[in-house]
Motif scaffolding. Structure first.
Motif, PDB file in Angstrom:
ATOM      1  N   GLU A  44     -96.761  83.826 -47.409  1.00 16.47           N
ATOM      2  CA  GLU A  44     -95.375  84.294 -47.533  1.00 16.47           C
ATOM      3  C   GLU A  44     -94.712  83.835 -48.828  1.00 16.47           C
ATOM      4  N   ASP A  45     -95.343  82.885 -49.525  1.00 20.59           N
ATOM      5  CA  ASP A  45     -94.746  82.416 -50.772  1.00 20.59           C
ATOM      6  C   ASP A  45     -94.605  83.576 -51.735  1.00 20.59           C
ATOM      7  N   LEU A  46     -93.750  83.413 -52.710  1.00 24.00           N
ATOM      8  CA  LEU A  46     -93.632  84.434 -53.754  1.00 24.00           C
ATOM      9  C   LEU A  46     -94.510  84.022 -54.918  1.00 24.00           C
ATOM     10  N   PRO A  47     -95.289  84.878 -55.464  1.00 24.37           N
ATOM     11  CA  PRO A  47     -95.506  86.245 -55.009  1.00 24.37           C
ATOM     12  C   PRO A  47     -96.317  86.273 -53.717  1.00 24.37           C
ATOM     13  N   ARG A  48     -96.122  87.324 -52.958  1.00 22.08           N
ATOM     14  CA  ARG A  48     -96.784  87.477 -51.661  1.00 22.08           C
ATOM     15  C   ARG A  48     -98.244  87.893 -51.826  1.00 22.08           C
TER      16      ARG A  48
ATOM     17  N   ALA B 105    -123.914  91.862 -54.293  1.00 25.45           N
ATOM     18  CA  ALA B 105    -122.633  92.156 -53.660  1.00 25.45           C
ATOM     19  C   ALA B 105    -121.711  92.695 -54.746  1.00 25.45           C
ATOM     20  N   LEU B 106    -120.813  93.559 -54.340  1.00 28.43           N
ATOM     21  CA  LEU B 106    -119.837  94.129 -55.274  1.00 28.43           C
ATOM     22  C   LEU B 106    -118.460  93.544 -55.013  1.00 28.43           C
ATOM     23  N   SER B 107    -117.708  93.412 -56.072  1.00 35.77           N
ATOM     24  CA  SER B 107    -116.291  93.082 -55.946  1.00 35.77           C
ATOM     25  C   SER B 107    -115.539  93.967 -56.920  1.00 35.77           C
ATOM     26  N   ALA B 108    -114.333  94.334 -56.546  1.00 34.92           N
ATOM     27  CA  ALA B 108    -113.505  95.165 -57.424  1.00 34.92           C
ATOM     28  C   ALA B 108    -112.051  94.814 -57.180  1.00 34.92           C
ATOM     29  N   ARG B 109    -111.254  95.076 -58.195  1.00 34.55           N
ATOM     30  CA  ARG B 109    -109.809  94.875 -58.074  1.00 34.55           C
ATOM     31  C   ARG B 109    -109.125  96.074 -58.700  1.00 34.55           C
ATOM     32  N   TYR B 110    -108.150  96.600 -57.962  1.00 33.22           N
ATOM     33  CA  TYR B 110    -107.437  97.806 -58.357  1.00 33.22           C
ATOM     34  C   TYR B 110    -105.933  97.538 -58.429  1.00 33.22           C
ATOM     35  N   TRP B 111    -105.270  98.217 -59.337  1.00 31.80           N
ATOM     36  CA  TRP B 111    -103.809  98.288 -59.297  1.00 31.80           C
ATOM     37  C   TRP B 111    -103.428  99.305 -58.233  1.00 31.80           C
ATOM     38  N   VAL B 112    -102.378  99.022 -57.495  1.00 30.28           N
ATOM     39  CA  VAL B 112    -101.841  99.978 -56.531  1.00 30.28           C
ATOM     40  C   VAL B 112    -100.734 100.734 -57.256  1.00 30.28           C
ATOM     41  N   LEU B 113    -100.956 102.028 -57.488  1.00 25.75           N
ATOM     42  CA  LEU B 113    -100.025 102.847 -58.260  1.00 25.75           C
ATOM     43  C   LEU B 113     -99.160 103.706 -57.345  1.00 25.75           C
TER      44      LEU B 113
ATOM     45  N   PRO C 267     -92.327  98.607 -59.050  1.00 27.33           N
ATOM     46  CA  PRO C 267     -92.717  97.198 -58.964  1.00 27.33           C
ATOM     47  C   PRO C 267     -91.577  96.253 -58.565  1.00 27.33           C
ATOM     48  N   THR C 268     -90.351  96.756 -58.565  1.00 30.12           N
ATOM     49  CA  THR C 268     -89.242  95.895 -58.133  1.00 30.12           C
ATOM     50  C   THR C 268     -89.079  95.897 -56.616  1.00 30.12           C
ATOM     51  N   ASP C 269     -89.855  96.740 -55.912  1.00 27.41           N
ATOM     52  CA  ASP C 269     -89.723  96.831 -54.458  1.00 27.41           C
ATOM     53  C   ASP C 269     -91.092  97.033 -53.806  1.00 27.41           C
ATOM     54  N   THR C 270     -91.980  96.055 -53.965  1.00 26.57           N
ATOM     55  CA  THR C 270     -93.336  96.201 -53.422  1.00 26.57           C
ATOM     56  C   THR C 270     -93.542  95.467 -52.098  1.00 26.57           C
ATOM     57  N   ASP C 271     -92.548  94.706 -51.642  1.00 20.35           N
ATOM     58  CA  ASP C 271     -92.699  94.026 -50.350  1.00 20.35           C
ATOM     59  C   ASP C 271     -93.069  94.988 -49.222  1.00 20.35           C
ATOM     60  N   PRO C 272     -92.421  96.170 -49.134  1.00 19.02           N
ATOM     61  CA  PRO C 272     -92.813  97.090 -48.049  1.00 19.02           C
ATOM     62  C   PRO C 272     -94.283  97.514 -48.121  1.00 19.02           C
ATOM     63  N   TYR C 273     -94.852  97.565 -49.315  1.00 15.77           N
ATOM     64  CA  TYR C 273     -96.254  97.958 -49.461  1.00 15.77           C
ATOM     65  C   TYR C 273     -97.188  96.856 -48.973  1.00 15.77           C
TER      66      TYR C 273
ATOM     67  N   SER D  54     -97.953  90.497 -58.033  1.00 18.87           N
ATOM     68  CA  SER D  54     -97.819  89.695 -59.249  1.00 18.87           C
ATOM     69  C   SER D  54     -96.388  89.173 -59.372  1.00 18.87           C
ATOM     70  N   LEU D  55     -96.170  88.251 -60.283  1.00 17.35           N
ATOM     71  CA  LEU D  55     -94.822  87.721 -60.503  1.00 17.35           C
ATOM     72  C   LEU D  55     -93.847  88.817 -60.912  1.00 17.35           C
ATOM     73  N   SER D  56     -94.357  89.867 -61.564  1.00 18.27           N
ATOM     74  CA  SER D  56     -93.492  90.976 -61.971  1.00 18.27           C
ATOM     75  C   SER D  56     -93.402  92.061 -60.899  1.00 18.27           C
ATOM     76  N   GLY D  57     -94.064  91.863 -59.752  1.00 11.89           N
ATOM     77  CA  GLY D  57     -93.959  92.792 -58.635  1.00 11.89           C
ATOM     78  C   GLY D  57     -95.084  93.786 -58.502  1.00 11.89           C
ATOM     79  N   HIS D  58     -95.930  93.921 -59.495  1.00 16.61           N
ATOM     80  CA  HIS D  58     -97.052  94.858 -59.413  1.00 16.61           C
ATOM     81  C   HIS D  58     -98.027  94.386 -58.334  1.00 16.61           C
ATOM     82  N   LEU D  59     -98.626  95.351 -57.644  1.00 20.58           N
ATOM     83  CA  LEU D  59     -99.587  95.021 -56.588  1.00 20.58           C
ATOM     84  C   LEU D  59    -101.005  95.330 -57.038  1.00 20.58           C
TER      85      LEU D  59
END
Length: 153
Positions: free
Chosen positions: A100-104, A63-71, A75-81, A121-126
């Motif tokens: 719903e907790d922070l970070p979401r 099985a494969l797993s991967a994790r990507y940054w969403v660019l 990062p101060t306004d990622t809730d809409p994403y 992330s705590l700094s807002g990066h997704l």
């Protein structure tokens, strides 16, 4: 059970469909230029890692797993994403679980066995994670997801 090639292609199709729900210019990448020491990536989990020595090897499943940054976002306004990912998953008919907790964070599972998660992330990066269903391993060298996927627009 899907073949290795179909599993990888389906994962890319699912990721591309999610990117299409985001604004043009958005991308998924294992590297974020704003976070040069935080490289993400992919992993291959094999079923034969603990086979007893000397036994005739059987088929190897993986099985494969991967994790990507969403660019492509501030990062101060990622809730809409996070909300866009949830809406895309719901629009595709995938059940969604949200924290719903922070970070979401939010998670979805496809009918064909893929798991996705968007994590703030705590700094807002997704970041976006994907886990594939098991498949019969043909070539470990070819069993990988791309390092980057750009918005299809």
């Amino acid at each position: 059970m899907k073949t290795q090639a179909i599993t990888v292609a389906t994962a890319v199709e699912h990721l591309t469909a999610q990117l299409a729900s985001l604004p043009p210019g958005t991308a998924l990448d294992i590297r974020d230029p704003r976070l040069p020491t935080a490289t993400l990536g992919s992993n291959l989990s094999r079923s034969d890692w603990d086979d007893p020595p000397g036994e005739e090897p059987g088929p190897v499943f993986a099985a494969l797993s991967a994790r990507y940054w969403v660019l492509g976002m501030d990062p101060t306004d990622t809730d809409p994403y996070v909300d866009l990912f949830k809406a895309a998953w719901q629009g595709l008919g995938w059940p969604v679980e949200e924290h719903e907790d922070l970070p979401r964070s939010a998670y979805a599972r496809t009918p064909d066995g893929y798991h996705f998660g968007v994590i703030q992330s705590l700094s807002g990066h997704l970041s976006l994670s994907v886990n594939t269903p098991d498949f019969l391993l043909v070539s470990a060298a070819e069993a990988r997801l791309p390092d980057r996927l750009d918005h299809p627009a």
